[in-house]
Design a protein around this motif. Sequence first.
Motif, mmCIF file in Angstrom:
data_model
loop_
_atom_site.group_PDB
_atom_site.id
_atom_site.type_symbol
_atom_site.label_atom_id
_atom_site.label_comp_id
_atom_site.label_asym_id
_atom_site.label_seq_id
_atom_site.Cartn_x
_atom_site.Cartn_y
_atom_site.Cartn_z
ATOM 1 N N TYR A 1 0.912 -1.165 0.022
ATOM 2 C CA TYR A 1 -0.142 -0.048 0.153
ATOM 3 C C TYR A 1 0.989 1.259 -0.026
ATOM 4 O O TYR A 1 2.075 1.337 0.265
ATOM 5 N N LEU B 1 1.675 -0.748 -7.238
ATOM 6 C CA LEU B 1 2.156 0.679 -6.517
ATOM 7 C C LEU B 1 2.593 1.606 -7.500
ATOM 8 O O LEU B 1 2.318 2.832 -7.420
ATOM 9 N N LYS C 1 -0.096 3.429 -8.971
ATOM 10 C CA LYS C 1 -0.795 4.350 -7.729
ATOM 11 C C LYS C 1 0.402 5.512 -7.661
ATOM 12 O O LYS C 1 -0.008 6.563 -6.823
ATOM 13 N N ASN D 1 -3.468 -7.167 4.464
ATOM 14 C CA ASN D 1 -3.119 -6.008 4.020
ATOM 15 C C ASN D 1 -3.647 -4.820 4.981
ATOM 16 O O ASN D 1 -3.041 -3.988 5.222
ATOM 17 N N THR D 2 -4.933 -4.977 5.011
ATOM 18 C CA THR D 2 -5.633 -3.878 5.913
ATOM 19 C C THR D 2 -5.163 -4.005 7.551
ATOM 20 O O THR D 2 -4.855 -3.183 7.827
ATOM 21 N N ARG E 1 -1.634 -2.635 7.762
ATOM 22 C CA ARG E 1 -1.734 -0.873 7.415
ATOM 23 C C ARG E 1 -2.043 -0.252 8.923
ATOM 24 O O ARG E 1 -1.395 0.576 9.419
#
Length: 531
Positions: free
Chosen positions: A197, A226, A229, A507-508, A511
């Motif tokens: 992320y 990434l 992004k 992933n969450t 983070r």
Amino acid sequence: MKDKNKIYIPLLLGLACALGIFMGARLDLSTSDGLFSENPKKQKLNRLIDYIDYEYVDDVNTDSIVDVTVNKILENLDPHSVYIPKQEYDAVSENMQGDFVGIGVSFYSVGDTVVVIQPLEGGPSEDIGIHGGDRILYANNAKLFGKNLSNDSIISQLKGEEGSKVSLKVFRKGEKKLLNFDVTRGKVPLKSVDAAYMLTNKLGYIKINRFSETTYEEFNKALRSLRRKGAREIALDLRNNPGGYLAEAINIADEFLKDDRLILFTKNKSGAIEKTYAQREGDFENGKVYVLINESSASASEVVAGALQDNDVGTIVGRRSYGKGLVQREMELGDGSAVRLTIARYYTPTGRSIQKPYEESNEKYYNDYLRRYRNGELQSADSIHVSDSLRYETPGGKIVYGGGGIIPDVFVPRNMDAEKEQILLLLNRGFMSRFIFEVLDKNRNYYNSLSSREFEEDVIINDQMVAEFTQYLRSQPPGINIKVGSYENLLKQYLKAVMAQQLFGTNTFERLKNEDDRIIEKVIQLSKEKS
């Protein structure tokens, strides 16, 4: 003449058979004798096992004697030559393959019932709509509930050949009848990239937990995502990564190094050197990279960090790595077991051996963390003492040191007191995960209806939940009492991260867990300073 042939043919056949038996016996005997005469130690060991097997007064499991013997032999070599018994081999191999065949769920046994924590991303159960909180009661009409049912027997029902089918009967809260699912078993990814992320509008983050067969493929996918992004810099988190397949680490290092740059070299017992160079145009050769390491980053993780540091590429941030610079090769022993035997040492491009000393004893080797803790090395870079004879210089003029592990370019202290250590221990030992599962299970419909963004904005871990967690810990034998004190906010942060993990994946989880992480904060600071 025909009558004579009738007599001679059986006679010749008999002589041929007798000669074959004789030659076979001589061949077998001469081979064995030749082997053992050259190495009487092998002969002694085999004879001892045979004597015990045939002559000892009581029945003895000689397989267990062999296992003990092999382990004792390897203990006298080095700390990383290990024996893998037959019963453990499949599990060890599966962990490094990057996938397994099954229905793709993680589960707890709650009471006497199999309860799904979550369907695994990319697995068959996710595709057909199995949810967290579902109770799997039957698999092909075989009961999966009952107090005497072990995890092994449950797994044996859920795993199977790829493409085979299993019919599940599932209880779901709010449904009047059992739900029927026909699942085709398939490959379920065991991800080695936990998270990818953006930390800032230009700095991407990738977390790798080990180097398995699929790590480079996963890393490449994350890196491309990434870059789309807007990532022009990458924070590559290798903290607590114990290593794995060297080839995967080499491929990842190659993404940041220009062609023909030396990545590492290995040296075996005869002194033969094998060098490995960057061989292709990498996707991130012109971008900035920060490699995050700590005292539990080992082996292949150190190859990546050492290769980039010695080529003056990127910045290594954190604390000195573990110090494992031995190369193992897996060798099967013919009965389903195997040994991973150290065959060489690896060196960084400047010639540093990353391997820390192990000559005194394995016990002292594995207690090296305590030594680092006691001498203050985890709190201060000035406490890292390395002999000046192990001083090396990179092509760009940077001074680096061998002697065990990779010393970072930018040091970040650990600085954790007992309360925070205790909270991390509760996370790592699964107490938070079990508690959060019970919280979610009380209101599955609500939590399953939330999107990731809604969860992060709307769900608050309040004081009442903290009190319920401390009460839950006291109920766990033998009774765990913690003082939350000034770390209440950290506990709330971790409880929410674990909740996110069970609802949305790693992933969450990463983070949310990484908020206020000191090493990541330092990387963000460095990125801003170099803008």
